[in-house]
Design an enzyme around this catalytic site. Structure first.
Site, PDB file in Angstrom:
ATOM      1  N   LYS A   1       0.828  -1.219   0.000  1.00 46.46           N
ATOM      2  CA  LYS A   1       0.000   0.000   0.000  1.00 46.46           C
ATOM      3  C   LYS A   1       0.855   1.259   0.000  1.00 46.46           C
ATOM      4  O   LYS A   1       0.554   2.215  -0.712  1.00 46.46           O
ATOM      5  CB  LYS A   1      -0.928   0.014   1.225  1.00 46.46           C
ATOM      6  CG  LYS A   1      -1.938  -1.100   1.273  1.00 46.46           C
ATOM      7  CD  LYS A   1      -2.955  -0.895   2.382  1.00 46.46           C
ATOM      8  CE  LYS A   1      -2.324  -0.733   3.764  1.00 46.46           C
ATOM      9  NZ  LYS A   1      -1.539  -1.922   4.168  1.00 46.46           N
TER      10      LYS A   1
ATOM     11  N   ARG B   1      13.613  -7.528  10.315  1.00 44.47           N
ATOM     12  CA  ARG B   1      12.674  -7.095  11.346  1.00 44.47           C
ATOM     13  C   ARG B   1      12.273  -8.291  12.202  1.00 44.47           C
ATOM     14  O   ARG B   1      12.007  -9.384  11.690  1.00 44.47           O
ATOM     15  CB  ARG B   1      11.429  -6.486  10.696  1.00 44.47           C
ATOM     16  CG  ARG B   1      11.652  -5.103  10.155  1.00 44.47           C
ATOM     17  CD  ARG B   1      10.417  -4.549   9.470  1.00 44.47           C
ATOM     18  NE  ARG B   1       9.191  -4.748  10.228  1.00 44.47           N
ATOM     19  CZ  ARG B   1       8.027  -4.173   9.932  1.00 44.47           C
ATOM     20  NH1 ARG B   1       7.945  -3.360   8.890  1.00 44.47           N
ATOM     21  NH2 ARG B   1       6.960  -4.404  10.643  1.00 44.47           N
TER      22      ARG B   1
ATOM     23  N   ARG C   1     -10.250   1.021   9.345  1.00 47.56           N
ATOM     24  CA  ARG C   1     -10.041  -0.420   9.490  1.00 47.56           C
ATOM     25  C   ARG C   1     -11.276  -1.129  10.017  1.00 47.56           C
ATOM     26  O   ARG C   1     -11.293  -2.360  10.073  1.00 47.56           O
ATOM     27  CB  ARG C   1      -8.855  -0.686  10.430  1.00 47.56           C
ATOM     28  CG  ARG C   1      -7.529  -0.202   9.878  1.00 47.56           C
ATOM     29  CD  ARG C   1      -6.381  -0.570  10.768  1.00 47.56           C
ATOM     30  NE  ARG C   1      -5.104  -0.107  10.234  1.00 47.56           N
ATOM     31  CZ  ARG C   1      -3.930  -0.314  10.794  1.00 47.56           C
ATOM     32  NH1 ARG C   1      -3.864  -0.996  11.936  1.00 47.56           N
ATOM     33  NH2 ARG C   1      -2.829   0.133  10.244  1.00 47.56           N
TER      34      ARG C   1
ATOM     35  N   ARG D   1      12.246 -10.795   3.622  1.00 47.70           N
ATOM     36  CA  ARG D   1      12.819  -9.448   3.535  1.00 47.70           C
ATOM     37  C   ARG D   1      14.007  -9.262   4.475  1.00 47.70           C
ATOM     38  O   ARG D   1      14.008  -9.772   5.587  1.00 47.70           O
ATOM     39  CB  ARG D   1      11.763  -8.395   3.885  1.00 47.70           C
ATOM     40  CG  ARG D   1      10.559  -8.385   2.994  1.00 47.70           C
ATOM     41  CD  ARG D   1       9.613  -7.242   3.291  1.00 47.70           C
ATOM     42  NE  ARG D   1       9.092  -7.214   4.656  1.00 47.70           N
ATOM     43  CZ  ARG D   1       8.049  -6.504   5.042  1.00 47.70           C
ATOM     44  NH1 ARG D   1       7.414  -5.738   4.168  1.00 47.70           N
ATOM     45  NH2 ARG D   1       7.628  -6.532   6.292  1.00 47.70           N
TER      46      ARG D   1
ATOM     47  N   ARG E   1      -1.125 -11.338  11.938  1.00 50.10           N
ATOM     48  CA  ARG E   1      -1.522 -10.021  11.439  1.00 50.10           C
ATOM     49  C   ARG E   1      -2.481 -10.161  10.259  1.00 50.10           C
ATOM     50  O   ARG E   1      -3.425  -9.375  10.113  1.00 50.10           O
ATOM     51  CB  ARG E   1      -0.279  -9.231  11.023  1.00 50.10           C
ATOM     52  CG  ARG E   1       0.595  -8.806  12.208  1.00 50.10           C
ATOM     53  CD  ARG E   1       1.979  -8.396  11.781  1.00 50.10           C
ATOM     54  NE  ARG E   1       2.003  -7.178  11.006  1.00 50.10           N
ATOM     55  CZ  ARG E   1       3.071  -6.749  10.340  1.00 50.10           C
ATOM     56  NH1 ARG E   1       4.190  -7.457  10.351  1.00 50.10           N
ATOM     57  NH2 ARG E   1       3.029  -5.627   9.665  1.00 50.10           N
TER      58      ARG E   1
END
Length: 223
Positions: free
Chosen positions: A13, A161, A88, A127, A172
């Site tokens: 996004k 991370r 949300r 990542r 999530r």
């Protein structure tokens, strides 16, 4: 033009919002960024939000809506706004509608970036970034040209991370789907929902969003 981008963490996004700023002369409103900026600036809303965030609690809708209202009232640059990270929930969507109506504005479109959960998990957990310059990499899609050496700065130190692990990412995603499914139905009934394949290559997602928005807000003509 006022636009909402819907999509789970890692769907891209932020990247697409940045591209829309250029393509459509829109201003990105990231509620996370706005909260951090308000806290850093020490505004009244920022002080309230800071106290709540320090306790590890969720910032109430009225504070977030207040920040959005302040930014809309400043106006200025661009031909509209992109909301990234808000709403949300149905309650937040209704609050946003009231806020816009009070200012004689309406929400023009909601773009849902559809994802495949398994593919998105793979994208996120792979990542890593250079610890020195922040250049981003991926185990499968973008590895350093020289193994173990950053292409940009030559550093040999990389970081991941802590929350980029499968358990956290799937949790999530579950939370996103639970919160967002009612929103998708809510906006679909209003005829505002536009869905695109969020798993496509960045340029193709950009073009798909452009096609979805054509007629609402023509792209800028390079001058």
């Amino acid at each position: 033009m006022i636009l909402v981008l819907l999509g789970p963490p890692g769907a891209g996004k932020g990247t697409q919002a940045n591209l829309l700023e250029t393509d459509r002369s829109l201003v990105k409103l990231s509620t996370g960024d706005m909260l951090r900026a308000a806290v850093a600036a020490g505004t009244e809303l920022g002080r309230k939000a800071g106290d709540i965030m320090e306790r590890g609690a969720l910032v109430p809708d009225d504070i977030v809506i207040g920040l959005i209202a302040e930014r809309l009232d400043r106006g200025g640059e661009g031909e509209g706004f992109i909301l990234d990270g808000f709403p949300r929930t149905i309650a937040q969507a209704e609050a946003l509608n009231r806020l816009l109506a009070e200012r004689g504005k309406t929400l023009d479109a909601v773009v849902e970036m559809q994802v495949d959960d398994d593919a998105l998990v793979k994208r996120i957990i792979g990542r890593f970034t250079c610890a020195n310059c922040g250049e981003g990499y991926h185990n499968d899609f973008k590895t350093p040209k020289v193994p173990g050496v950053c292409d940009r700065c030559g550093s040999r130190e990389f970081v991941r991370r802590r929350d980029d692990n499968e358990e956290v990412v799937r949790s999530r995603l579950e939370a996103y789907h639970a919160q967002t499914k009612p929103l998708i139905n809510y906006y679909a009934k209003q005829g505002k929902l536009k869905s695109v394949d969020g798993m496509a290559e960045i340029g193709e997602v950009r073009r798909a969003i452009g096609r979805a928005l054509d007629g609402l807000n023509p792209p800028r003509t390079p001058g």
